[in-house]
Motif scaffolding. Structure first.
Motif, PDB file in Angstrom:
ATOM      1  N   ALA A  98       0.877  -1.106   0.018  1.00 43.97           N
ATOM      2  CA  ALA A  98       0.040  -0.081  -0.129  1.00 43.97           C
ATOM      3  C   ALA A  98       0.845   1.337  -0.099  1.00 43.97           C
ATOM      4  CB  ALA A  98      -0.980   0.002   1.196  1.00 43.97           C
ATOM      5  N   ASP A  99       0.754   2.075  -0.929  1.00 43.72           N
ATOM      6  CA  ASP A  99       1.640   3.215  -1.127  1.00 43.72           C
ATOM      7  C   ASP A  99       0.587   4.496  -1.204  1.00 43.72           C
ATOM      8  OD1 ASP A  99       3.643   5.086  -1.875  1.00 43.72           O
ATOM      9  OD2 ASP A  99       4.531   3.870  -3.107  1.00 43.72           O
ATOM     10  N   LEU A 100       0.869   5.341  -0.201  1.00 40.96           N
ATOM     11  CA  LEU A 100       0.400   6.591  -0.163  1.00 40.96           C
ATOM     12  C   LEU A 100       0.704   7.530  -1.199  1.00 40.96           C
ATOM     13  CD1 LEU A 100      -1.877   8.086   1.625  1.00 40.96           C
ATOM     14  CD2 LEU A 100       0.049   8.930   2.978  1.00 40.96           C
ATOM     15  N   ARG A 101       0.211   7.732  -2.275  1.00 44.13           N
ATOM     16  CA  ARG A 101       0.278   8.495  -3.258  1.00 44.13           C
ATOM     17  C   ARG A 101      -0.805   8.694  -4.024  1.00 44.13           C
ATOM     18  NH1 ARG A 101       3.155   5.079  -8.143  1.00 44.13           N
ATOM     19  NH2 ARG A 101       3.112   3.299  -7.004  1.00 44.13           N
ATOM     20  N   PRO A 102      -1.030   9.941  -4.854  1.00 43.90           N
ATOM     21  CA  PRO A 102      -2.272  10.262  -5.440  1.00 43.90           C
ATOM     22  C   PRO A 102      -2.677   9.483  -6.716  1.00 43.90           C
ATOM     23  CG  PRO A 102      -0.698  12.280  -5.608  1.00 43.90           C
ATOM     24  CD  PRO A 102      -0.039  11.108  -4.725  1.00 43.90           C
ATOM     25  N   GLY A 103      -1.361   8.841  -7.288  1.00 44.79           N
ATOM     26  CA  GLY A 103      -1.817   8.451  -8.491  1.00 44.79           C
ATOM     27  C   GLY A 103      -0.813   7.297  -8.782  1.00 44.79           C
ATOM     28  N   ILE A 104      -1.251   6.584  -9.722  1.00 37.28           N
ATOM     29  CA  ILE A 104      -0.148   5.320 -10.198  1.00 37.28           C
ATOM     30  C   ILE A 104       1.053   5.876 -10.525  1.00 37.28           C
ATOM     31  CG2 ILE A 104      -1.194   4.831 -12.442  1.00 37.28           C
ATOM     32  CD1 ILE A 104      -1.458   1.814 -11.596  1.00 37.28           C
ATOM     33  N   SER A 105       1.159   6.851 -11.202  1.00 36.02           N
ATOM     34  CA  SER A 105       2.360   7.478 -11.845  1.00 36.02           C
ATOM     35  C   SER A 105       3.133   8.533 -10.901  1.00 36.02           C
ATOM     36  CB  SER A 105       2.013   8.375 -13.154  1.00 36.02           C
ATOM     37  OG  SER A 105       1.400   7.255 -14.051  1.00 36.02           O
ATOM     38  N   SER A 106       2.502   8.466  -9.598  1.00 37.52           N
ATOM     39  CA  SER A 106       3.044   9.623  -8.677  1.00 37.52           C
ATOM     40  C   SER A 106       4.283   9.002  -8.030  1.00 37.52           C
ATOM     41  CB  SER A 106       2.082  10.045  -7.626  1.00 37.52           C
ATOM     42  OG  SER A 106       0.976  10.714  -8.372  1.00 37.52           O
ATOM     43  N   PRO A 107       4.988   9.997  -7.502  1.00 38.25           N
ATOM     44  CA  PRO A 107       6.348   9.303  -6.641  1.00 38.25           C
ATOM     45  C   PRO A 107       5.960   8.539  -5.744  1.00 38.25           C
ATOM     46  CG  PRO A 107       6.652  11.364  -7.252  1.00 38.25           C
ATOM     47  CD  PRO A 107       5.239  11.256  -7.786  1.00 38.25           C
ATOM     48  N   SER A 108       6.539   7.451  -5.245  1.00 42.11           N
ATOM     49  CA  SER A 108       6.424   6.596  -4.058  1.00 42.11           C
ATOM     50  C   SER A 108       5.972   7.543  -2.942  1.00 42.11           C
ATOM     51  CB  SER A 108       7.329   5.541  -3.960  1.00 42.11           C
ATOM     52  OG  SER A 108       6.844   4.889  -2.858  1.00 42.11           O
ATOM     53  N   GLY A 109       5.225   7.343  -1.773  1.00 39.70           N
ATOM     54  CA  GLY A 109       4.964   7.926  -0.471  1.00 39.70           C
ATOM     55  C   GLY A 109       5.241   7.118   0.528  1.00 39.70           C
ATOM     56  N   ARG A 110       4.472   7.200   1.673  1.00 39.24           N
ATOM     57  CA  ARG A 110       4.754   6.303   2.585  1.00 39.24           C
ATOM     58  C   ARG A 110       4.290   4.980   2.117  1.00 39.24           C
ATOM     59  NH1 ARG A 110       2.595   8.105   8.605  1.00 39.24           N
ATOM     60  NH2 ARG A 110       4.544   9.449   8.286  1.00 39.24           N
ATOM     61  N   ALA A 111       4.853   3.950   2.449  1.00 37.11           N
ATOM     62  CA  ALA A 111       4.209   2.702   1.938  1.00 37.11           C
ATOM     63  C   ALA A 111       4.310   1.571   2.945  1.00 37.11           C
ATOM     64  CB  ALA A 111       5.334   1.979   0.634  1.00 37.11           C
ATOM     65  N   TYR A 112       3.469   0.490   2.802  1.00 38.85           N
ATOM     66  CA  TYR A 112       3.336  -0.518   4.069  1.00 38.85           C
ATOM     67  C   TYR A 112       3.237  -1.710   3.082  1.00 38.85           C
ATOM     68  CZ  TYR A 112       2.015   3.463   6.911  1.00 38.85           C
ATOM     69  OH  TYR A 112       1.759   4.632   7.673  1.00 38.85           O
ATOM     70  N   TRP A 113       3.760  -2.783   3.858  1.00 37.54           N
ATOM     71  CA  TRP A 113       3.963  -4.246   3.076  1.00 37.54           C
ATOM     72  C   TRP A 113       3.054  -5.330   4.087  1.00 37.54           C
ATOM     73  CZ3 TRP A 113       6.562  -5.014  -1.280  1.00 37.54           C
ATOM     74  CH2 TRP A 113       7.068  -3.777  -1.731  1.00 37.54           C
ATOM     75  N   GLY A 114       2.583  -6.252   3.498  1.00 41.29           N
ATOM     76  CA  GLY A 114       2.030  -7.444   4.074  1.00 41.29           C
ATOM     77  C   GLY A 114       3.308  -8.443   4.505  1.00 41.29           C
ATOM     78  N   GLN A 115       2.795  -9.350   4.995  1.00 41.66           N
ATOM     79  CA  GLN A 115       3.876 -10.440   5.284  1.00 41.66           C
ATOM     80  C   GLN A 115       4.146 -11.347   4.146  1.00 41.66           C
ATOM     81  OE1 GLN A 115       0.582 -10.881   6.113  1.00 41.66           O
ATOM     82  NE2 GLN A 115       0.162 -12.958   5.398  1.00 41.66           N
ATOM     83  N   GLY A 116       3.456 -11.461   3.200  1.00 40.87           N
ATOM     84  CA  GLY A 116       3.885 -12.213   2.199  1.00 40.87           C
ATOM     85  C   GLY A 116       3.068 -13.649   2.109  1.00 40.87           C
ATOM     86  N   THR A 117       2.679 -14.082   0.911  1.00 43.55           N
ATOM     87  CA  THR A 117       2.220 -15.487   0.969  1.00 43.55           C
ATOM     88  C   THR A 117       2.921 -16.277  -0.204  1.00 43.55           C
ATOM     89  OG1 THR A 117       0.107 -16.727   0.504  1.00 43.55           O
ATOM     90  CG2 THR A 117       0.101 -14.630  -0.824  1.00 43.55           C
ATOM     91  N   GLN A 118       3.209 -17.549  -0.108  1.00 38.67           N
ATOM     92  CA  GLN A 118       3.874 -18.316  -0.862  1.00 38.67           C
ATOM     93  C   GLN A 118       3.069 -19.006  -2.193  1.00 38.67           C
ATOM     94  OE1 GLN A 118       7.544 -19.331  -0.695  1.00 38.67           O
ATOM     95  NE2 GLN A 118       6.958 -20.025  -2.734  1.00 38.67           N
ATOM     96  N   VAL A 119       3.435 -18.586  -3.214  1.00 37.13           N
ATOM     97  CA  VAL A 119       2.974 -19.230  -4.668  1.00 37.13           C
ATOM     98  C   VAL A 119       3.936 -20.158  -5.005  1.00 37.13           C
ATOM     99  CG1 VAL A 119       1.930 -18.950  -6.679  1.00 37.13           C
ATOM    100  CG2 VAL A 119       1.326 -17.448  -4.842  1.00 37.13           C
ATOM    101  N   THR A 120       3.684 -21.351  -5.245  1.00 39.57           N
ATOM    102  CA  THR A 120       4.468 -22.681  -5.872  1.00 39.57           C
ATOM    103  C   THR A 120       3.793 -23.016  -7.009  1.00 39.57           C
ATOM    104  OG1 THR A 120       5.589 -22.821  -3.553  1.00 39.57           O
ATOM    105  CG2 THR A 120       6.149 -24.472  -5.363  1.00 39.57           C
ATOM    106  N   VAL A 121       4.646 -22.978  -8.082  1.00 43.08           N
ATOM    107  CA  VAL A 121       4.025 -23.621  -9.367  1.00 43.08           C
ATOM    108  C   VAL A 121       4.863 -24.867  -9.578  1.00 43.08           C
ATOM    109  CG1 VAL A 121       2.954 -23.301 -11.516  1.00 43.08           C
ATOM    110  CG2 VAL A 121       3.065 -21.366 -10.137  1.00 43.08           C
ATOM    111  N   SER A 122       4.483 -26.036  -9.821  1.00 43.54           N
ATOM    112  CA  SER A 122       5.271 -26.956 -10.100  1.00 43.54           C
ATOM    113  C   SER A 122       4.380 -28.300 -10.166  1.00 43.54           C
ATOM    114  CB  SER A 122       6.345 -27.453  -8.649  1.00 43.54           C
ATOM    115  OG  SER A 122       6.905 -28.748  -8.821  1.00 43.54           O
ATOM    116  N   SER A 123       4.900 -29.061 -11.290  1.00 37.36           N
ATOM    117  CA  SER A 123       4.369 -30.353 -11.532  1.00 37.36           C
ATOM    118  C   SER A 123       4.889 -31.498 -10.568  1.00 37.36           C
ATOM    119  CB  SER A 123       4.592 -30.624 -12.946  1.00 37.36           C
ATOM    120  OG  SER A 123       5.807 -30.593 -13.262  1.00 37.36           O
TER     121      SER A 123
END
Length: 123
Positions: A98-123
């Motif tokens: 989550a990036d606190l900025r007014p638009g998708i092309s705006s400079p990055s502002g204060r940002a927050y991250w989740g803890q992550g989730t693993q995706v594994t693609v394998s046969s």
């Protein structure tokens, strides 16, 4: 307190689909550009997809264009990533951002991250 909680990761076979979700709390959700990043072992974290504050604009990494779709629901404070036609090279930990900025092309502002989730693609 800002919290981003991802869910939906798992183990799938090549060609299958997964849907990741990220639930936000402690933020004025519509003030944030929301993104999904991923990090594979031994590689740098990379942007996968981003969506503007009101959902009118999106952008995608070239490697996922046509296969992944990002969406958001500002009432529910959630952002999702629908991943189709998964490939082994999509294997990574996926992070919600989550990036606190007014638009998708705006400079990055204060940002927050989740803890992550693993995706594994394998046969």
């Amino acid at each position: 307190q800002v919290q981003l909680v991802e869910s939906g990761g798992g183990l799938v076979q090549p060609g299958e689909s997964l849907r990741l979700s990220c639930a936000a709390s402690g933020v004025t959700f519509s003030s944030y550009v929301m993104s999904w990043y991923r990090q594979a072992p031994g590689k740098e974290r990379e942007l996968v997809a981003a969506i503007s504050n009101l959902g009118s604009q999106t952008n995608y990494a070239e490697s996922v264009k046509g296969r992944f779709t990002i969406s958001r629901d500002n009432r529910k404070k959630t952002v999702s990533l629908q991943m189709n036609s998964l490939k082994p090279e999509d294997t990574a930990v996926y992070f919600c951002n989550a990036d606190l900025r007014p638009g998708i092309s705006s400079p990055s502002g204060r940002a927050y991250w989740g803890q992550g989730t693993q995706v594994t693609v394998s046969s």
